[in-house]
Enzyme design. Structure first.
Site, PDB file in Angstrom:
ATOM      1  N   GLU A 260     152.915  31.402   1.636  1.00  0.00           N
ATOM      2  CA  GLU A 260     152.353  31.658   0.446  1.00  0.00           C
ATOM      3  C   GLU A 260     150.826  31.048   0.387  1.00  0.00           C
ATOM      4  O   GLU A 260     151.196  29.175   1.138  1.00  0.00           O
ATOM      5  CB  GLU A 260     152.408  30.740  -0.540  1.00  0.00           C
TER       6      GLU A 260
ATOM      7  N   CYS B 202     151.445  45.137  -8.296  1.00  0.00           N
ATOM      8  CA  CYS B 202     151.143  45.071  -9.228  1.00  0.00           C
ATOM      9  C   CYS B 202     150.283  46.254  -9.512  1.00  0.00           C
ATOM     10  O   CYS B 202     148.896  46.175 -10.129  1.00  0.00           O
ATOM     11  CB  CYS B 202     150.399  43.439  -9.283  1.00  0.00           C
TER      12      CYS B 202
HETATM   13  C1  LIG Z   1     151.985  38.516  -7.405  1.00  0.00           C
HETATM   14  S1  LIG Z   1     152.141  37.103  -7.052  1.00  0.00           S
HETATM   15  C2  LIG Z   1     153.761  37.073  -6.539  1.00  0.00           C
HETATM   16  C3  LIG Z   1     154.133  35.777  -6.170  1.00  0.00           C
HETATM   17  C4  LIG Z   1     155.531  35.935  -6.238  1.00  0.00           C
HETATM   18  N1  LIG Z   1     156.190  36.892  -5.158  1.00  0.00           N
HETATM   19  C5  LIG Z   1     156.728  36.101  -7.561  1.00  0.00           C
HETATM   20  O1  LIG Z   1     157.301  37.034  -7.955  1.00  0.00           O
HETATM   21  O2  LIG Z   1     156.254  35.250  -8.435  1.00  0.00           O
HETATM   22  C6  LIG Z   1     150.844  36.952  -5.385  1.00  0.00           C
HETATM   23  C7  LIG Z   1     150.943  35.664  -4.575  1.00  0.00           C
HETATM   24  O3  LIG Z   1     149.637  35.759  -3.560  1.00  0.00           O
HETATM   25  C8  LIG Z   1     148.865  34.215  -3.563  1.00  0.00           C
HETATM   26  N2  LIG Z   1     148.202  34.868  -2.672  1.00  0.00           N
HETATM   27  C9  LIG Z   1     146.610  35.488  -2.985  1.00  0.00           C
HETATM   28  N3  LIG Z   1     146.386  35.470  -2.172  1.00  0.00           N
HETATM   29  C10 LIG Z   1     146.650  35.017  -0.869  1.00  0.00           C
HETATM   30  C11 LIG Z   1     146.285  34.803   0.649  1.00  0.00           C
HETATM   31  N4  LIG Z   1     144.941  34.904   0.752  1.00  0.00           N
HETATM   32  N5  LIG Z   1     146.765  34.128   1.219  1.00  0.00           N
HETATM   33  C12 LIG Z   1     148.569  34.245   0.909  1.00  0.00           C
HETATM   34  N6  LIG Z   1     148.983  34.423   0.070  1.00  0.00           N
HETATM   35  C13 LIG Z   1     147.794  34.598  -1.268  1.00  0.00           C
HETATM   36  C14 LIG Z   1     149.245  33.726  -5.023  1.00  0.00           C
HETATM   37  O4  LIG Z   1     148.816  32.520  -4.734  1.00  0.00           O
HETATM   38  C15 LIG Z   1     150.136  34.533  -5.690  1.00  0.00           C
HETATM   39  O5  LIG Z   1     151.478  33.663  -5.602  1.00  0.00           O
END
Ligand SMILES: C[S@@+](CC[C@H](N)C(=O)[O-])C[C@H]1O[C@@H](n2cnc3c(N)ncnc32)[C@H](O)[C@@H]1O
Length: 421
Positions: free
Chosen positions: A304, A378
């Protein structure tokens, strides 16, 4: 003068607008559905067609139902609530098929959509504006910054809608004239977690009224945020989420899935797709929505980019029992995706990126030999683009599950299950 057209709506566009034609040019008309005969006023000509507004329904489709919300038509959310249930469900599938079709997936198995019921949304961001008459609090008008003052919201949990009126009374005393604010609310296992973002430092009186508000409405936590500075005004209980028995303490304004039902459907699909596979990587894992359910049966690498989310996941993993090993990894997966070489040790990979998708990570996955990949997204458009990259790398898209957590809107989550040929 703008052109008025009388047309029959034949299909639906990706954003949920009805589509008819005029001289073979598509005409998009919001708040209409196939079977409607309508009069529309053309506002704009774009490359893909004419964009118009609805003037009058000349003859309605038999599939119309009376919208549940008093704010329908004005409020920018829930634009499809005049669809009857069957038509809406068919449209959800169609939305997935349309996006997949644009990337050459014609014969994919699209499963029965999991649609969250009314009154299930557990996180909302409300816009507020102090005016001479009081505080306007609600959601933006469609494609505008004008705030619609809402008295009800049939898609949102009653624990949150019950706070709308008290919030207005609270903010009248705190916000200066013409000052805007955003109120983020999430219903957690320990109560409502609220964050108010406004361009104003708190004085003693405002701090006291916020604290009283938190007590009176039994909030779990209330933060005030001014230009990025986070002020923990009232932390009465730690806001927590329960993921497969692990209690994760939420950092303020963290990402949680929009409905409990949606989270359950996504989790079921992800864990089922990983059944029988050994070591799993959960990429873009957030607070561990999938990590913990997966770790009941698998060793899981949880990667993450948001440090606060990963720290919360790690803290919960350290004090929870009954899980296989969880290996947290703080990593920017856009700039430094797990490489095909690093992916060699995994039997399954789950990835759930933000709306932009995961191009860099997917390029590495496409080169890998990981037997099972589960994509959660999403955004059906970036999902389909990323799915194409995986298919070109030798993966077969076995099935797609549409999960709708934003009832009556075109927002849609998809879970795609891939196998290496
Ligand atoms: C749609 S959420 C999904 C989180 C988790 N899977 C859930 O269902 O609750 C997308 C996640 O990607 C993380 N994220 C965004 N950009 C990122 C990056 N460049 N590298 C790693 N994680 C990232 C965000 O912080 C967030 O936690």
């Amino acid at each position: 003068m703008a052109e008025l057209l009388d047309i029959e709506i034949m299909s639906l566009g990706a954003q949920g607008d009805g589509v008819g034609t005029h001289n073979d040019t598509p005409v998009f008309v919001p708040f209409t559905m196939p079977g409607d005969k309508v009069r529309a006023k053309v506002n704009e000509s774009r490359r893909n067609g004419l964009y118009s507004e609805l003037v009058e329904i000349l003859s309605p489709s038999a599939e119309r139902q009376t919208p549940a919300c008093a704010h329908f038509g004005a409020c920018g959310g829930c634009q499809l609530q005049f669809f009857d249930d069957g038509t809406y469900k068919a449209w959800v599938r169609e939305r997935a098929l349309m996006a997949l079709g644009q990337h050459g997936f014609e014969d994919v198995t699209v499963l029965e959509p999991a649609i969250s019921p009314k009154a299930s949304r557990r996180r909302v961001a409300l816009k507020a504006l102090r005016t001479a008459a009081g505080v306007v609090l609600g959601f933006n008008e469609r494609q505008s910054h004008t705030i619609i003052d809402v008295s009800m919201c049939p898609v949102t949990r009653s624990e949150l809608t019950a706070l709308f009126a008290p919030l207005r009374a609270l903010l009248v005393a705190i916000l200066d004239q013409r000052m805007a604010a955003t109120v983020h609310m999430a219903l957690t296992a320990s109560g409502v977690d609220m964050l108010i973002d406004a361009p104003k430092a708190l004085d003693l009186a405002a701090r006291e009224s916020l604290s009283e508000f938190a007590n009176e409405h039994d909030l779990a936590a209330l933060h005030w945020q001014e230009q990025g500075f986070l002020d923990p005004v009232a932390i009465r209980r730690e806001p927590v989420m329960d993921f497969a028995g692990a209690r994760v303490v939420l950092p303020p304004a963290s990402f949680v899935q929009a409905t409990e039902e949606g989270e359950a459907a996504l989790t079921r699909a992800v864990t089922k797709a990983c059944e029988g596979f050994g070591r799993v990587a959960d990429l873009f894992c957030g607070l561990g929505t999938f990590t913990f359910p997966l770790a009941r049966n698998h060793q899981v690498l949880a990667a993450e980019g948001a440090k606060s989310s990963l720290d919360a996941l790690t803290a919960a993993a350290n004090i929870s029992s009954g899980f296989k090993q969880i290996i947290p990894r703080h990593r920017d997966l856009f700039r430094r995706p797990l490489t095909a070489a690093e992916l060699k040790i995994f039997d399954a990979v789950v990835f759930d990126p933000p709306r932009a998708g995961a191009s860099a990570q997917v390029a590495e996955l496409a080169k890998s030999e990981v037997p099972r990949i589960v994509a959660v997204s999403c955004n059906p458009n970036t999902f389909s683009r990323d799915a194409r990259t995986l298919a070109d790398g030798g993966y077969v898209l076995e099935s797609v599950l549409p999960v709708d957590q934003f009832l009556w809107s075109p927002h849609l989550e998809l879970v795609g299950v891939f196998s290496k040929i």
